[in-house]
Design a protein around this motif. Structure first.
Motif, PDB file in Angstrom:
ATOM      1  N   ARG A 127      70.101  48.963 176.261  1.00 28.24           N
ATOM      2  CA  ARG A 127      69.751  49.661 177.587  1.00 28.24           C
ATOM      3  C   ARG A 127      68.769  50.844 177.445  1.00 28.24           C
ATOM      4  NH1 ARG A 127      71.864  53.546 180.697  1.00 28.24           N
ATOM      5  NH2 ARG A 127      73.651  53.778 179.157  1.00 28.24           N
ATOM      6  N   LYS A 128      69.239  51.738 176.483  1.00 30.25           N
ATOM      7  CA  LYS A 128      68.376  52.984 176.311  1.00 30.25           C
ATOM      8  C   LYS A 128      67.038  52.614 175.816  1.00 30.25           C
ATOM      9  CE  LYS A 128      72.482  56.068 176.275  1.00 30.25           C
ATOM     10  NZ  LYS A 128      73.010  57.048 175.537  1.00 30.25           N
ATOM     11  N   ARG A 129      67.244  51.402 174.714  1.00 29.20           N
ATOM     12  CA  ARG A 129      65.888  51.059 173.978  1.00 29.20           C
ATOM     13  C   ARG A 129      65.132  50.451 175.245  1.00 29.20           C
ATOM     14  NH1 ARG A 129      65.601  51.571 168.276  1.00 29.20           N
ATOM     15  NH2 ARG A 129      64.680  49.493 168.021  1.00 29.20           N
ATOM     16  N   GLY A 130      65.568  49.908 176.041  1.00 28.64           N
ATOM     17  CA  GLY A 130      64.826  49.168 176.958  1.00 28.64           C
ATOM     18  C   GLY A 130      63.940  50.182 177.728  1.00 28.64           C
ATOM     19  N   ASN A 131      64.642  51.290 178.025  1.00 28.53           N
ATOM     20  CA  ASN A 131      63.665  52.358 178.786  1.00 28.53           C
ATOM     21  C   ASN A 131      62.610  52.834 177.934  1.00 28.53           C
ATOM     22  OD1 ASN A 131      65.457  52.147 180.702  1.00 28.53           O
ATOM     23  ND2 ASN A 131      67.027  54.031 179.957  1.00 28.53           N
ATOM     24  N   MET A 132      62.779  53.011 176.567  1.00 33.67           N
ATOM     25  CA  MET A 132      61.785  53.237 175.509  1.00 33.67           C
ATOM     26  C   MET A 132      60.514  52.189 176.034  1.00 33.67           C
ATOM     27  SD  MET A 132      62.922  55.012 172.177  1.00 33.67           S
ATOM     28  CE  MET A 132      63.534  53.544 171.489  1.00 33.67           C
ATOM     29  N   VAL A 133      61.111  50.965 175.882  1.00 35.00           N
ATOM     30  CA  VAL A 133      59.893  49.878 175.865  1.00 35.00           C
ATOM     31  C   VAL A 133      59.133  50.079 177.237  1.00 35.00           C
ATOM     32  CG1 VAL A 133      59.562  47.347 176.230  1.00 35.00           C
ATOM     33  CG2 VAL A 133      61.130  48.248 174.463  1.00 35.00           C
ATOM     34  N   ARG A 134      60.003  50.173 178.474  1.00 31.75           N
ATOM     35  CA  ARG A 134      59.270  50.502 179.806  1.00 31.75           C
ATOM     36  C   ARG A 134      58.517  51.637 179.763  1.00 31.75           C
ATOM     37  NH1 ARG A 134      56.934  51.264 183.458  1.00 31.75           N
ATOM     38  NH2 ARG A 134      57.406  50.920 185.389  1.00 31.75           N
ATOM     39  N   ARG A 135      58.623  52.738 179.062  1.00 32.76           N
ATOM     40  CA  ARG A 135      57.802  53.970 179.191  1.00 32.76           C
ATOM     41  C   ARG A 135      56.702  53.902 177.856  1.00 32.76           C
ATOM     42  NH1 ARG A 135      63.329  57.182 179.709  1.00 32.76           N
ATOM     43  NH2 ARG A 135      63.671  56.261 181.909  1.00 32.76           N
ATOM     44  N   LEU A 136      56.288  52.925 177.244  1.00 30.85           N
ATOM     45  CA  LEU A 136      55.179  52.695 176.371  1.00 30.85           C
ATOM     46  C   LEU A 136      53.968  52.777 177.115  1.00 30.85           C
ATOM     47  CD1 LEU A 136      56.501  49.983 173.894  1.00 30.85           C
ATOM     48  CD2 LEU A 136      56.453  52.534 173.432  1.00 30.85           C
ATOM     49  N   PRO A 137      52.754  53.125 176.559  1.00 25.71           N
ATOM     50  CA  PRO A 137      51.434  53.349 176.983  1.00 25.71           C
ATOM     51  C   PRO A 137      51.241  52.004 177.594  1.00 25.71           C
ATOM     52  CG  PRO A 137      51.634  54.280 175.195  1.00 25.71           C
ATOM     53  CD  PRO A 137      52.766  53.635 175.075  1.00 25.71           C
ATOM     54  N   ALA A 138      50.627  51.903 178.747  1.00 21.93           N
ATOM     55  CA  ALA A 138      50.514  50.811 179.647  1.00 21.93           C
ATOM     56  C   ALA A 138      49.528  49.870 179.101  1.00 21.93           C
ATOM     57  CB  ALA A 138      49.681  51.144 181.277  1.00 21.93           C
ATOM     58  N   SER A 139      48.391  50.122 178.423  1.00 17.72           N
ATOM     59  CA  SER A 139      47.832  48.911 177.774  1.00 17.72           C
ATOM     60  C   SER A 139      48.486  48.330 176.649  1.00 17.72           C
ATOM     61  CB  SER A 139      46.363  49.319 177.305  1.00 17.72           C
ATOM     62  OG  SER A 139      45.367  48.563 176.512  1.00 17.72           O
ATOM     63  N   PHE A 140      49.039  49.417 175.783  1.00 15.90           N
ATOM     64  CA  PHE A 140      49.738  48.585 174.786  1.00 15.90           C
ATOM     65  C   PHE A 140      51.205  47.966 175.023  1.00 15.90           C
ATOM     66  CE2 PHE A 140      53.361  49.535 171.595  1.00 15.90           C
ATOM     67  CZ  PHE A 140      52.699  48.785 170.477  1.00 15.90           C
ATOM     68  N   ARG A 141      51.845  48.328 176.051  1.00 15.18           N
ATOM     69  CA  ARG A 141      52.973  47.632 176.537  1.00 15.18           C
ATOM     70  C   ARG A 141      52.774  46.288 177.181  1.00 15.18           C
ATOM     71  NH1 ARG A 141      54.434  51.367 180.949  1.00 15.18           N
ATOM     72  NH2 ARG A 141      53.213  49.776 182.321  1.00 15.18           N
ATOM     73  N   SER A 142      51.520  45.966 177.755  1.00 13.24           N
ATOM     74  CA  SER A 142      51.180  44.865 178.223  1.00 13.24           C
ATOM     75  C   SER A 142      50.731  43.948 177.204  1.00 13.24           C
ATOM     76  CB  SER A 142      49.930  44.761 178.921  1.00 13.24           C
ATOM     77  OG  SER A 142      48.680  45.132 178.361  1.00 13.24           O
ATOM     78  N   LYS A 143      50.519  43.994 176.096  1.00  7.40           N
ATOM     79  CA  LYS A 143      50.279  43.404 174.870  1.00  7.40           C
ATOM     80  C   LYS A 143      51.698  42.904 174.269  1.00  7.40           C
ATOM     81  CE  LYS A 143      45.772  45.137 173.212  1.00  7.40           C
ATOM     82  NZ  LYS A 143      45.477  45.983 174.346  1.00  7.40           N
TER      83      LYS A 143
END
Length: 410
Positions: free
Chosen positions: A270-286
């Protein structure tokens, strides 16, 4: 980052030799922050007439000093700089500032480099980038080309509030990404080494004999206190990671290059999922697209999820809280998560790095490009030589001079 005051002033004096307006500037690389032990190289005379501050800081090793200049209007800046410093440009400068600015902004990572130019008696390389391009890469990780440079210690010579804010997001994102790659317990050197290595994943120079193979290790080894000053305050403000080392309480800890403190992170999905959600937008989409394929999520459901996590909608203020999808990503087997994150980083870095390297042949000119390549190859060979020497000194005791031992991968 703390550097000698006289050296810092010498760097600032170099900026004053440019009449074109530089809104933001930093110096970086081995010419500013040592990446080898002092005295490990023979003296060099690469600078034609360096100031005493530069000669003293570099210990007589004479390394080219690298700069990045952030500018507001690309074409206007090059127009003024071509009038003052035409000799800094290759033949492409003869075609005018309009073409120069198009080459800068349209290809590669949006940076235009002029290497091997002499300013104030010092040999320098400077890259010019539009402030909008810089801030976008820092906040969204479009290419990680400049964001990656700012993951490591740099000396900011002229600051800009917009860039400063974007870089804070960049540094926090670097910590979050590194945490996804690291186990529950790790050391400072492992953390900073992971962060420093992000932008080299997918960089073609690391796969060719064009870069010191120990580059990342050396950066961290010889700049540990500077990394600590950069990241320790951010770690203190993150809820899911903390130092677990009593040495942290010692007054001398911040500047101690020999202390390698331990840290621990909370592996709760759950906490690490928050980290994934808050990654930079362009990188996160990849990363999202990689896991859409892995989890076989239907396109319509995936599109709805992307819309819900869109940060660009000005009509809604949303807390960046991870949902079920983000928790599934974070809860993936650590080995698989590490593999997918690394692949997303490589896909971010690879093409812009290749395109930027190809562009540099045009912008630097053939002679300077060959000289640059030769120096990079020399660094690679020096690193290989040092690695062999280290292996020789680390042989098990009792091994005979003519015997052999099977080397194990670290």
């Amino acid at each position: 980052m703390i550097i000698n005051d006289e050296f810092k002033e010498a760097l600032r004096q170099i900026l004053w030799q440019f009449r074109a307006p530089i809104r933001y500037a930093f110096a970086y690389g081995s010419g500013v922050f040592p990446q080898t032990a002092s005295g490990s190289k023979s003296p060099s005379t690469v600078h034609p007439h360096p100031s005493k501050a530069i000669s003293s800081m570099q210990g007589g090793q004479g390394k080219m000093i690298d700069f990045i200049f952030g500018v507001s209007y690309t074409q206007h800046w090059h127009s003024l700089n071509l009038q003052q410093h035409r000799d800094h440009y290759s033949a492409i400068g003869s075609l005018g500032s309009s073409l120069v600015s198009r080459v800068q902004d349209k290809y590669g990572a949006g940076v235009y480099f002029n290497p091997f130019v002499t300013v104030n008696g010092a040999l320098i390389k400077y890259g010019v980038v539009n402030l909008d391009t810089l801030c976008k890469d820092l906040s969204e990780w479009d290419t990680l080309y400049l964001a990656g440079r700012l993951h490591k210690p740099v000396k900011i010579l002229r600051d800009d509030p917009r860039v400063r804010l974007a870089n804070q997001l960049n540094l926090i994102s670097a910590v979050r990404t590194a945490l996804l790659l690291l186990p529950s317990e790790f050391t400072e050197q492992e953390l900073y080494g992971t962060i420093a290595g992000l932008s080299y994943l997918g960089d073609p120079r690391m796969a060719l004999p064009a870069e010191n193979p120990d580059k990342v290790t050396n950066i961290v080894k010889y700049q540990l206190p500077n990394f600590r000053r950069l990241y320790a305050p951010l770690i203190d403000n993150l809820p899911n990671v903390a130092f677990r080392d009593s040495r942290r309480n010692q007054s001398s800890w911040m500047d101690d290059p020999d202390t390698n403190a331990t840290l621990a992170q909370d592996m709760d999905p759950r906490k690490r999922g928050n980290m994934v959600r808050r990654l930079p937008a362009s990188f996160r989409s990849k990363l999202y697209f990689r896991y859409q394929s892995k989890f076989q999520i239907p396109q319509r459901e995936f599109d709805e999820m992307l819309e819900e996590s869109d940060d660009q909608d000005p009509t809604r203020v949303k807390k960046q809280q991870g949902g079920v999808f983000h928790q599934r990503i974070a809860g993936d087997r650590q080995e698989d998560l590490r593999k997918e994150v690394r692949r997303a980083i490589k896909s971010t870095v690879q093409w812009p790095s290749v395109a930027q390297s190809m562009k540099s042949i045009v912008t630097a000119g053939l002679v300077r490009s060959v000289r640059y390549a030769r120096e990079k190859i020399a660094k690679y060979r020096e690193g290989q030589k040092r690695e062999k020497e280290n292996k020789t000194t680390q042989k098990p005791q009792g091994e005979s001079a003519g015997g052999s031992t099977e080397e194990k991968e670290p």
